[in-house]
Design a protein around this motif. Structure first.
Motif, PDB file in Angstrom:
ATOM      1  N   LEU A  80     -56.498  40.204  13.321  1.00 30.71           N
ATOM      2  CA  LEU A  80     -56.469  40.582  14.723  1.00 30.71           C
ATOM      3  C   LEU A  80     -57.736  41.354  15.134  1.00 30.71           C
ATOM      4  CD1 LEU A  80     -54.925  40.671  17.378  1.00 30.71           C
ATOM      5  CD2 LEU A  80     -53.772  42.762  16.570  1.00 30.71           C
ATOM      6  N   PHE A  81     -58.269  42.210  14.223  1.00 33.54           N
ATOM      7  CA  PHE A  81     -59.434  43.004  14.633  1.00 33.54           C
ATOM      8  C   PHE A  81     -60.660  42.118  14.856  1.00 33.54           C
ATOM      9  CE2 PHE A  81     -60.427  42.629  10.165  1.00 33.54           C
ATOM     10  CZ  PHE A  81     -61.802  42.737  10.097  1.00 33.54           C
ATOM     11  N   ILE A  82     -60.694  40.931  14.177  1.00 33.21           N
ATOM     12  CA  ILE A  82     -61.797  40.001  14.417  1.00 33.21           C
ATOM     13  C   ILE A  82     -61.689  39.433  15.826  1.00 33.21           C
ATOM     14  CG2 ILE A  82     -62.808  37.788  13.743  1.00 33.21           C
ATOM     15  CD1 ILE A  82     -62.159  38.433  10.873  1.00 33.21           C
ATOM     16  N   LYS A  83     -60.457  39.082  16.227  1.00 30.25           N
ATOM     17  CA  LYS A  83     -60.270  38.571  17.587  1.00 30.25           C
ATOM     18  C   LYS A  83     -60.639  39.633  18.626  1.00 30.25           C
ATOM     19  CE  LYS A  83     -56.473  35.543  16.124  1.00 30.25           C
ATOM     20  NZ  LYS A  83     -55.031  35.212  16.313  1.00 30.25           N
ATOM     21  N   ILE A  84     -60.391  40.897  18.278  1.00 24.34           N
ATOM     22  CA  ILE A  84     -60.739  41.963  19.217  1.00 24.34           C
ATOM     23  C   ILE A  84     -62.244  42.231  19.217  1.00 24.34           C
ATOM     24  CG2 ILE A  84     -60.428  44.422  19.736  1.00 24.34           C
ATOM     25  CD1 ILE A  84     -57.633  44.195  18.488  1.00 24.34           C
ATOM     26  N   MET A  85     -62.838  42.287  18.004  1.00 24.32           N
ATOM     27  CA  MET A  85     -64.228  42.702  17.889  1.00 24.32           C
ATOM     28  C   MET A  85     -65.218  41.638  18.362  1.00 24.32           C
ATOM     29  SD  MET A  85     -64.370  45.774  16.952  1.00 24.32           S
ATOM     30  CE  MET A  85     -66.122  45.798  16.647  1.00 24.32           C
ATOM     31  N   ALA A  86     -64.862  40.369  18.218  1.00 23.86           N
ATOM     32  CA  ALA A  86     -65.814  39.315  18.583  1.00 23.86           C
ATOM     33  C   ALA A  86     -66.263  39.428  20.046  1.00 23.86           C
ATOM     34  CB  ALA A  86     -65.211  37.944  18.292  1.00 23.86           C
ATOM     35  N   PRO A  87     -65.342  39.437  21.014  1.00 21.92           N
ATOM     36  CA  PRO A  87     -65.818  39.602  22.400  1.00 21.92           C
ATOM     37  C   PRO A  87     -66.374  40.998  22.683  1.00 21.92           C
ATOM     38  CG  PRO A  87     -63.419  39.626  22.327  1.00 21.92           C
ATOM     39  CD  PRO A  87     -63.877  39.236  20.953  1.00 21.92           C
ATOM     40  N   LEU A  88     -65.845  42.016  21.977  1.00 22.57           N
ATOM     41  CA  LEU A  88     -66.326  43.372  22.230  1.00 22.57           C
ATOM     42  C   LEU A  88     -67.781  43.541  21.786  1.00 22.57           C
ATOM     43  CD1 LEU A  88     -65.673  46.189  23.206  1.00 22.57           C
ATOM     44  CD2 LEU A  88     -64.830  46.728  20.908  1.00 22.57           C
ATOM     45  N   ILE A  89     -68.105  42.990  20.611  1.00 27.76           N
ATOM     46  CA  ILE A  89     -69.496  43.082  20.132  1.00 27.76           C
ATOM     47  C   ILE A  89     -70.441  42.389  21.106  1.00 27.76           C
ATOM     48  CG2 ILE A  89     -71.064  42.279  18.316  1.00 27.76           C
ATOM     49  CD1 ILE A  89     -68.820  42.765  16.307  1.00 27.76           C
ATOM     50  N   LEU A  90     -70.020  41.218  21.581  1.00 29.40           N
ATOM     51  CA  LEU A  90     -70.859  40.504  22.545  1.00 29.40           C
ATOM     52  C   LEU A  90     -71.083  41.343  23.806  1.00 29.40           C
ATOM     53  CD1 LEU A  90     -72.307  37.918  23.427  1.00 29.40           C
ATOM     54  CD2 LEU A  90     -70.104  37.074  24.290  1.00 29.40           C
ATOM     55  N   LEU A  91     -70.022  41.977  24.282  1.00 23.68           N
ATOM     56  CA  LEU A  91     -70.132  42.808  25.481  1.00 23.68           C
ATOM     57  C   LEU A  91     -71.068  44.002  25.249  1.00 23.68           C
ATOM     58  CD1 LEU A  91     -69.215  43.599  28.349  1.00 23.68           C
ATOM     59  CD2 LEU A  91     -67.275  44.795  27.296  1.00 23.68           C
ATOM     60  N   ILE A  92     -70.944  44.633  24.070  1.00 24.97           N
ATOM     61  CA  ILE A  92     -71.772  45.813  23.771  1.00 24.97           C
ATOM     62  C   ILE A  92     -73.246  45.430  23.739  1.00 24.97           C
ATOM     63  CG2 ILE A  92     -72.369  47.486  21.971  1.00 24.97           C
ATOM     64  CD1 ILE A  92     -69.348  47.546  21.282  1.00 24.97           C
ATOM     65  N   PHE A  93     -73.589  44.374  22.977  1.00 27.87           N
ATOM     66  CA  PHE A  93     -74.994  43.977  22.880  1.00 27.87           C
ATOM     67  C   PHE A  93     -75.543  43.516  24.232  1.00 27.87           C
ATOM     68  CE2 PHE A  93     -76.539  44.385  18.664  1.00 27.87           C
ATOM     69  CZ  PHE A  93     -75.425  44.350  17.827  1.00 27.87           C
ATOM     70  N   LEU A  94     -74.707  42.817  24.986  1.00 37.94           N
ATOM     71  CA  LEU A  94     -75.166  42.368  26.298  1.00 37.94           C
ATOM     72  C   LEU A  94     -75.423  43.554  27.226  1.00 37.94           C
ATOM     73  CD1 LEU A  94     -75.697  39.994  28.214  1.00 37.94           C
ATOM     74  CD2 LEU A  94     -73.265  40.038  28.826  1.00 37.94           C
ATOM     75  N   THR A  95     -74.501  44.515  27.207  1.00 32.73           N
ATOM     76  CA  THR A  95     -74.659  45.676  28.088  1.00 32.73           C
ATOM     77  C   THR A  95     -75.870  46.516  27.709  1.00 32.73           C
ATOM     78  OG1 THR A  95     -72.268  45.760  28.420  1.00 32.73           O
ATOM     79  CG2 THR A  95     -73.522  47.742  28.949  1.00 32.73           C
ATOM     80  N   VAL A  96     -75.994  46.804  26.408  1.00 34.59           N
ATOM     81  CA  VAL A  96     -77.136  47.600  25.957  1.00 34.59           C
ATOM     82  C   VAL A  96     -78.445  46.863  26.229  1.00 34.59           C
ATOM     83  CG1 VAL A  96     -78.251  48.655  23.955  1.00 34.59           C
ATOM     84  CG2 VAL A  96     -75.780  48.844  24.241  1.00 34.59           C
ATOM     85  N   GLY A  97     -78.437  45.538  26.003  1.00 37.26           N
ATOM     86  CA  GLY A  97     -79.645  44.764  26.271  1.00 37.26           C
ATOM     87  C   GLY A  97     -80.034  44.796  27.740  1.00 37.26           C
ATOM     88  N   ILE A  98     -79.021  44.642  28.623  1.00 36.28           N
ATOM     89  CA  ILE A  98     -79.317  44.699  30.062  1.00 36.28           C
ATOM     90  C   ILE A  98     -79.812  46.079  30.463  1.00 36.28           C
ATOM     91  CG2 ILE A  98     -78.272  44.577  32.355  1.00 36.28           C
ATOM     92  CD1 ILE A  98     -76.417  42.403  31.293  1.00 36.28           C
ATOM     93  N   SER A  99     -79.168  47.126  29.912  1.00 33.82           N
ATOM     94  CA  SER A  99     -79.591  48.488  30.245  1.00 33.82           C
ATOM     95  C   SER A  99     -81.018  48.746  29.785  1.00 33.82           C
ATOM     96  CB  SER A  99     -78.644  49.503  29.603  1.00 33.82           C
ATOM     97  OG  SER A  99     -77.316  49.292  30.024  1.00 33.82           O
ATOM     98  N   GLY A 100     -81.305  48.360  28.527  1.00 30.47           N
ATOM     99  CA  GLY A 100     -82.665  48.548  28.031  1.00 30.47           C
ATOM    100  C   GLY A 100     -83.675  47.758  28.822  1.00 30.47           C
ATOM    101  N   TYR A 101     -83.274  46.536  29.204  1.00 27.75           N
ATOM    102  CA  TYR A 101     -84.206  45.713  29.976  1.00 27.75           C
ATOM    103  C   TYR A 101     -84.474  46.320  31.350  1.00 27.75           C
ATOM    104  CZ  TYR A 101     -86.107  41.755  32.548  1.00 27.75           C
ATOM    105  OH  TYR A 101     -86.894  40.958  33.321  1.00 27.75           O
TER     106      TYR A 101
END
Length: 535
Positions: free
Chosen positions: A19-40
């Protein structure tokens, strides 16, 4: 359609996976996308602001030179041999001052004949009438439309970016006419310097913050997952919108609480980084302004004094300097030479330097005695500067009618005299212009009283004033240049050497000595020769 997301979730739940993989997969994508957009966004905002300021600075300096260049002197420059003439020297000197003040790579002036542009005057003496092979449509547009234009081109030395501004005059018919173009350039590498620096600062924060968030998120339990992640998602979107410093209020004492705290730290770091970048840009602008103000206090040109040749050299260690010199036409065949070095570095030293130079300049016209000038200046300066700061100054007054030199010294390194005919015994050559009495720097005590010394000069005699940045220049082995090396160099020079050649020779010897070692002090020299034409 409303049930479609629910169906997808149900299908995902049927997949055999923790279950934690199902939770973490979209969460990791969201984190990297958000941090990337913020840094950009931080990166994009900083580089855009820097680019706008660079464009403004290039356009202003090109327009300023085009509006203030001496058109009469410019018109007399037409032949390649004119590069050695006074008109070319004067304009090239002004261009060099503009390059330093505006912190650009190159400034030059072209003229146009038919469909070709030619070098007219530039600060590094490329030549008169040399073809400019890289003219762009923007060059022709600026010439035809009489409006500044941005330009970009590449030659055999590199890629450049800048602005061109037309030089406009009123011709005999009373109509405006373009006689040339002023071009101000920076290297393309300079445009990417801040981008690289910003990226190198943001990337570690992005990577470390993302890694911490991912690791902590892996510990999230399914039971406490729903509401905290909604808050986290809201905070991530706030960062993506540029709301740096946004924090999540989550009181759970578990992995989700740790994740929220890490997110808050990352958000604060991004806000701090953004503020630091803005502060760095503000300080850099203030330093550039301080540098321009300080340079404006230096002599714009060497006074023309019959019977005397003067040459100067000034190189600040940083944007602003504690070194200074001044050339004061005192009338009736007299001229005052001031050289000084203020303790400390950067803006505080520059402020004291401007104060000391202004006070001495004012008092030099009130008193004939150099010692009285320094006495009065010291009394004023001692009550105006911060305790612990001081100014070492040497002031000399030349009387060309009497062939006389009178000087006083306030804690500065002694200048020395080079006789036209060196003595047979060179152990006392060059002759240092030492002073009697107190020789403490100005600003330390208002009770200090200085004394005059004097001597009679002969035609061909030369005096070299210099700051301790010459003597204390250090090589990679941490050895200083020193007085002995300077004395030996001077003894080896021909007696009839000119002030310009003397300064160039000393500077070349210092550079050869220090090699690639970084220096930590300003360097200033003034050479004065009696019996020559004014330079």
């Amino acid at each position: 359609m409303r049930l479609y997301p629910a169906r997808v979730v149900r299908k995902l739940m049927l997949i055999r996976a923790p279950l934690f993989i199902k939770i973490m997969a979209p969460l990791i994508l969201l984190i990297f996308l958000t941090v990337g957009i913020s840094g950009y966004r931080v990166y994009q905002e900083s580089t855009s602001r820097w680019q706008t300021e660079m464009d403004t600075r290039l356009a202003r300096v090109a327009n300023l030179v085009a509006n203030t260049v001496d058109r009469e002197r410019l018109r007399v420059i037409r032949q390649p041999t004119d590069i050695d003439g006074p008109a070319y020297q004067q304009i090239a000197g002004r261009l060099e001052q503009a390059v330093i003040a505006a912190n650009v790579a190159w400034i030059g002036i072209y003229y146009r004949e038919d469909d070709y542009f030619y070098y007219w005057v530039d600060y590094d003496y490329s030549g008169v009438g040399y073809p400019f092979f890289y003219a762009t449509p923007a060059h022709f547009s600026a010439y035809a439309d009489r409006q500044p234009q941005p330009v970009a081109y590449t030659d055999e030395f590199g890629s450049y970016y800048g602005f061109v501004a037309p030089i406009i005059i009123n011709n005999d018919a009373g109509q405006e006419e373009v006689i040339g173009l002023v071009e101000a350039l920076v290297d393309q590498e300079a445009r990417t310097l801040l981008q690289q620096d910003t990226f190198s600062r943001i990337l570690p924060i992005m990577l470390i913050g993302s890694l911490i968030v991912v690791v902590l998120s892996a510990l999230i339990t399914v039971v406490l997952f729903n509401q905290p992640l909604r808050r986290l998602q809201h905070g991530a979107l706030a960062l993506a919108q540029g709301r740096f410093g946004y924090t999540i209020k989550l009181s759970s004492r578990d992995e989700l609480g740790d994740l929220a705290e890490t997110f808050n730290q990352m958000s604060k770091q991004l806000k701090k980084l953004y503020q630091e970048l803005a502060e760095r840009e503000r300080i850099q602008r203030e330093l550039e302004i301080a540098q321009r103000v300080q340079l404006a206090t230096f002599p714009a040109e060497i006074p023309q004094v019959p019977g005397m040749t003067i040459a100067t050299y000034f190189r600040p260690h940083r944007e602003t300097s504690g070194d200074f010199y001044d050339l004061l036409p005192l009338g009736d065949g007299q001229i005052g030479i001031v050289i000084g070095d203020v303790s400390g570095k950067s803006i505080p030293a520059a402020m004291v330097m401007v104060a000391a130079q202004s006070i001495i300049r004012a008092e030099a016209y009130n008193f004939d005695s150099p010692a009285q000038v320094l006495d009065k200046s010291n009394t004023i300066l001692a009550h105006r500067i911060v305790p612990g700061m001081f100014a070492a100054v040497s002031y000399a007054r030349f009387d060309l009618h009497k062939q006389e030199l009178i000087w006083a010294n306030a804690g500065h390194v002694y200048p020395f005299l080079l006789h036209r005919v060196p003595p047979a015994d060179q152990s006392d050559y060059p002759h240092y212009l030492e002073t009697a009495g107190f020789s403490l720097p100005m600003g330390m005590n208002d009770d200090i009283r200085y004394e005059d010394d004097g001597l009679t000069l002969s035609p061909g005699d030369m005096i070299l004033f210099y700051t301790d940045g010459i003597i204390e220049a250090m090589n990679p082995n941490r050895q200083i240049y020193g007085f002995d090396r300077l004395e030996n160099l001077v003894r080896s020079l021909p007696p009839d050497i000119s002030p310009e050649d003397l300064i160039e020779t000393v500077l070349a010897d210092v550079i050869a000595f220090v090699q690639e070692a970084e220096q930590h002090d300003d360097m200033t020299m003034v050479a004065v020769k009696v019996g020559g034409k004014a330079a």
